[in-house]
Design a protein around this motif. Sequence first.
Motif, short mmCIF file in Angstrom:
data_model
loop_
_atom_site.label_atom_id
_atom_site.label_comp_id
_atom_site.label_asym_id
_atom_site.label_seq_id
_atom_site.Cartn_x
_atom_site.Cartn_y
_atom_site.Cartn_z
N ALA A 180 10.43 33.61 80.77
CA ALA A 180 11.20 32.36 80.82
C ALA A 180 10.91 31.48 79.61
CB ALA A 180 10.90 31.62 82.11
N VAL A 181 9.64 31.34 79.25
CA VAL A 181 9.27 30.51 78.10
C VAL A 181 9.80 31.12 76.80
CG1 VAL A 181 7.34 29.63 76.72
CG2 VAL A 181 7.26 29.48 79.22
N SER A 182 9.69 32.43 76.68
CA SER A 182 10.20 33.10 75.48
C SER A 182 11.70 32.88 75.32
CB SER A 182 9.89 34.60 75.53
OG SER A 182 8.50 34.85 75.51
N ASP A 183 12.43 33.04 76.42
CA ASP A 183 13.87 32.80 76.38
C ASP A 183 14.19 31.36 76.00
OD1 ASP A 183 14.80 35.32 76.87
OD2 ASP A 183 16.04 34.74 78.58
N ALA A 184 13.42 30.43 76.56
CA ALA A 184 13.66 29.01 76.27
C ALA A 184 13.45 28.72 74.79
CB ALA A 184 12.73 28.14 77.11
N VAL A 185 12.38 29.28 74.22
CA VAL A 185 12.11 29.08 72.79
C VAL A 185 13.23 29.64 71.94
CG1 VAL A 185 10.59 29.75 70.88
CG2 VAL A 185 9.61 29.00 73.05
N LEU A 186 13.70 30.84 72.27
CA LEU A 186 14.76 31.47 71.50
C LEU A 186 16.09 30.72 71.63
CD1 LEU A 186 13.85 35.16 72.34
CD2 LEU A 186 13.81 34.13 70.07
N GLU A 221 1.95 42.39 90.76
CA GLU A 221 0.88 42.43 89.76
C GLU A 221 1.19 41.46 88.62
OE1 GLU A 221 -1.27 46.27 88.61
OE2 GLU A 221 0.07 45.95 86.91
N HIS A 222 0.42 40.40 88.51
CA HIS A 222 0.55 39.41 87.44
C HIS A 222 1.96 38.85 87.35
CE1 HIS A 222 -3.33 41.00 86.46
NE2 HIS A 222 -2.86 42.14 85.96
N VAL A 223 2.62 38.67 88.49
CA VAL A 223 4.01 38.20 88.50
C VAL A 223 4.15 36.80 87.87
CG1 VAL A 223 5.99 37.60 89.95
CG2 VAL A 223 4.64 39.64 90.45
N PRO A 224 3.31 35.81 88.21
CA PRO A 224 3.48 34.48 87.60
C PRO A 224 3.41 34.53 86.07
CG PRO A 224 1.99 34.36 89.47
CD PRO A 224 2.21 35.82 89.21
N ALA A 225 2.47 35.32 85.54
CA ALA A 225 2.33 35.41 84.08
C ALA A 225 3.54 36.07 83.45
CB ALA A 225 1.06 36.19 83.73
N VAL A 226 4.04 37.13 84.08
CA VAL A 226 5.20 37.85 83.54
C VAL A 226 6.43 36.96 83.56
CG1 VAL A 226 6.79 39.77 83.96
CG2 VAL A 226 4.32 40.14 84.08
N CYS A 258 4.64 42.56 77.97
CA CYS A 258 5.78 41.70 78.25
C CYS A 258 6.26 41.00 76.98
CB CYS A 258 5.40 40.68 79.31
SG CYS A 258 6.79 39.73 79.96
N LEU A 259 5.33 40.51 76.18
CA LEU A 259 5.69 39.85 74.92
C LEU A 259 6.38 40.82 73.97
CD1 LEU A 259 2.48 37.71 74.28
CD2 LEU A 259 4.79 36.83 74.69
N GLY A 312 19.07 28.92 83.70
CA GLY A 312 19.55 30.23 84.14
C GLY A 312 18.51 31.31 83.92
N SER A 313 17.84 31.27 82.78
CA SER A 313 16.79 32.25 82.48
C SER A 313 15.63 32.13 83.46
CB SER A 313 16.29 32.04 81.04
OG SER A 313 15.24 32.92 80.74
N LEU A 314 15.20 30.89 83.72
CA LEU A 314 14.08 30.66 84.65
C LEU A 314 14.44 31.15 86.06
CD1 LEU A 314 11.32 29.47 85.31
CD2 LEU A 314 12.44 27.24 85.60
N VAL A 315 15.65 30.82 86.51
CA VAL A 315 16.08 31.23 87.85
C VAL A 315 16.13 32.74 87.96
CG1 VAL A 315 18.05 31.25 89.44
CG2 VAL A 315 17.35 29.11 88.35
N TRP A 316 16.68 33.41 86.95
CA TRP A 316 16.81 34.86 87.01
C TRP A 316 15.46 35.56 87.05
CZ3 TRP A 316 19.35 38.89 88.40
CH2 TRP A 316 19.00 40.14 87.90
N PHE A 317 14.58 35.23 86.11
CA PHE A 317 13.29 35.91 86.06
C PHE A 317 12.44 35.59 87.28
CE2 PHE A 317 14.15 35.99 81.37
CZ PHE A 317 14.24 37.37 81.28
#
Length: 205
Positions: free
Chosen positions: A47-53, A37-42, A118-119, A157-162
């Motif tokens: 991943a984007v949030s982690d990258a920003v942080l 359910e909405h996996v690409p968005a989640v 999720c946010l 690493g964040s992108l791969v994990w999520f």
Amino acid sequence: MTTGLLAAVAGLGLGLSLIVAIGAQNAFVLRQGLRVEHVPAVVAVCAVSDAVLILAGVAGNSWLSARLPDAITVVRLAGAAFLLGYAVLAARRALRPSSIAVDTGGRRTGLAATVVTCLALTWLNPHVYLDTVLLLGSVAESHGDRRWWFAGGAVVGSLVWFGALGYGARLLRPLFARPAAWRVLDAGIAVVMAALGLGLLSSAL
């Protein structure tokens, strides 16, 4: 291997070690992956949030913890309230397995509500700031001019994990075809989120 790649590998390793531990965000991604359910968005939001942080931490924003200590307390209280509320919802799902949808049956959550949840699980969790902004940011500084290689490794690493968690969860769907498995999962999510919420509450008071 060049020094830049060594820094990137170090960032990848530390980034994975910080996010792999089961928490509210990972539990949510896992559940969405199992429901398909909405996996690409989640995955994208996480991943984007982690990258920003991570990039914010490497850029030097770790000074916030020293200059705005009251803001940290407010974030902890808000995060605790959200996590405890979500724990209650997960506990209700565990007690009412008929309301759980494995695939297309039952009531499904809309995209907007899923993204907002999720946010909130990401940005209202003070551990995210401690791990990405403070810890990763400070470690990156030790790599000097190669700190952006380090940041890049952590982002990968964040992108791969999520991605693995969200899309790999569907491999477990035969197990979760049974309502009892969903009850156990939601009960576990409720316990994890309640523990995290109470921990944040105690640290803020």
